[in-house]
Design a protein around this motif. Structure first.
Motif, short mmCIF file in Angstrom:
data_model
loop_
_atom_site.label_atom_id
_atom_site.label_comp_id
_atom_site.label_asym_id
_atom_site.label_seq_id
_atom_site.Cartn_x
_atom_site.Cartn_y
_atom_site.Cartn_z
N GLY A 1 0.81 -1.22 0.00
CA GLY A 1 0.00 0.00 0.00
C GLY A 1 0.84 1.26 0.00
N ALA A 2 1.91 1.24 0.78
CA ALA A 2 2.80 2.41 0.83
C ALA A 2 3.47 2.65 -0.52
CB ALA A 2 3.86 2.22 1.92
N LEU A 3 3.88 1.55 -1.18
CA LEU A 3 4.50 1.69 -2.49
C LEU A 3 3.52 2.22 -3.52
CD1 LEU A 3 7.00 1.19 -4.25
CD2 LEU A 3 6.16 -1.14 -4.65
N ALA A 4 2.27 1.73 -3.49
CA ALA A 4 1.25 2.20 -4.43
C ALA A 4 0.95 3.68 -4.21
CB ALA A 4 -0.02 1.37 -4.28
N SER B 1 3.73 10.43 -6.81
CA SER B 1 4.66 10.87 -7.86
C SER B 1 3.90 11.34 -9.09
CB SER B 1 5.61 9.73 -8.23
OG SER B 1 6.37 9.32 -7.12
N LEU B 2 2.89 10.57 -9.51
CA LEU B 2 2.09 10.96 -10.67
C LEU B 2 1.37 12.28 -10.41
CD1 LEU B 2 0.48 7.57 -11.80
CD2 LEU B 2 2.40 8.79 -12.84
N THR B 3 0.81 12.41 -9.22
CA THR B 3 0.10 13.64 -8.86
C THR B 3 1.03 14.84 -8.88
OG1 THR B 3 -1.43 12.37 -7.48
CG2 THR B 3 -1.35 14.75 -7.12
N PHE B 4 2.22 14.65 -8.33
CA PHE B 4 3.19 15.75 -8.29
C PHE B 4 3.59 16.16 -9.71
CE2 PHE B 4 7.63 17.19 -8.25
CZ PHE B 4 7.51 18.29 -7.40
N ALA C 1 -8.25 12.33 -5.03
CA ALA C 1 -8.15 10.86 -5.01
C ALA C 1 -7.00 10.41 -4.11
CB ALA C 1 -7.96 10.34 -6.43
N LEU C 2 -5.89 11.12 -4.19
CA LEU C 2 -4.75 10.80 -3.33
C LEU C 2 -5.13 10.98 -1.86
CD1 LEU C 2 -1.72 10.13 -2.99
CD2 LEU C 2 -1.26 12.59 -3.18
N GLY C 3 -5.85 12.04 -1.55
CA GLY C 3 -6.26 12.28 -0.17
C GLY C 3 -7.16 11.19 0.37
N VAL C 4 -8.11 10.75 -0.47
CA VAL C 4 -9.02 9.67 -0.05
C VAL C 4 -8.23 8.40 0.25
CG1 VAL C 4 -10.87 8.14 -0.82
CG2 VAL C 4 -11.02 10.60 -1.25
N MET C 5 -7.32 8.04 -0.64
CA MET C 5 -6.56 6.80 -0.47
C MET C 5 -5.60 6.89 0.72
SD MET C 5 -5.78 5.78 -4.43
CE MET C 5 -7.12 5.61 -5.60
N VAL C 6 -4.99 8.05 0.90
CA VAL C 6 -4.09 8.23 2.04
C VAL C 6 -4.85 8.10 3.36
CG1 VAL C 6 -2.73 9.98 3.27
CG2 VAL C 6 -2.35 9.60 0.83
#
Length: 211
Positions: free
Chosen positions: A29-32, A38-41, A67-72
């Motif tokens: 999960g951390a790797l994903a 990285s993609l978001t940045f 989406a990143l915030g939800v997953m984090v």
């Protein structure tokens, strides 16, 4: 500055969650999430976009950030749940997971804040350069803008402007100063009338003065 600081907190949380001693699901999960970050940045910095952006091109940075915030938030909530007894608690892991989960909620908030400002008709939203327009009461070079009746609601960007070439640039909270300006609306209307007048004159010249 808070936006960049939050990214560093998230990176630290992912490093702790992805250590070899952690369970496999946690490392995966951390790797994903690191990959998605990285993609978001890269998208936010405009590295995936064309050199010339059309005026109606969608800025996908807020959607990726949301989406990143939800997953984090979901991932680090699961990490915290996994720390319950009888699992021996790790103070480092608990602390980093709590801070990272807060970052997830913050990322969701800044995306929603962006969408809320640019709500409604796209023709009424965009950005402006108050200083170049000669607006006295708005002291900034770049501002997000939304027409509200006889005035313009604006957000003067401080440090970060992501996707500046798009119609709806992304300026994360709290890196802006909000306000409302009637003078900015009057200046914009004046420039629009001048542009329309010049366009009519050009068409008239092309047609040889014929109506």
């Amino acid at each position: 500055m808070i936006f960049i600081f939050s990214i560093w907190i998230l990176l630290a949380g992912l490093v702790v969650a992805g250590r070899p001693a952690q369970p496999r699901w946690q490392r995966t999960g951390a790797l994903a999430l690191a990959f998605l970050l990285s993609l978001t940045f890269l998208q936010t910095m405009g590295l995936f976009g064309p050199n010339a952006v059309a005026g109606d091109t969608t800025n996908y940075s807020p959607a990726l950030i949301f989406a990143l915030g939800v997953m984090v938030l979901a991932f680090f909530s699961a990490v915290l749940i996994a720390q319950r007894p009888p699992t021996p608690p790790s103070h480092v892991q608990i602390g980093s997971a709590v801070f990272a989960a807060v970052v997830g909620a913050y990322l969701m908030f800044v995306a929603v804040d962006h969408w809320w400002f640019f709500r409604g008709d796209d023709e009424l939203n965009g950005w402006a350069s108050p200083s170049a327009m000669g607006v006295k009461e708005v002291d900034c070079d770049f501002a997000l803008a939304r027409i509200e009746g006889d005035a313009i609601a604006y957000r003067c960007a401080h440090l970060f402007i992501f996707g500046r070439a798009y119609a709806h640039p992304f300026v994360p909270w709290p890196s802006y100063t909000p306000g409302t300006s009637i003078e900015l609306k009057l200046k914009q209307d004046e420039l629009m009338r001048e542009a329309e007048s010049n366009a009519r004159a050009a068409r008239s010249a092309e047609s040889g003065g014929q109506p």
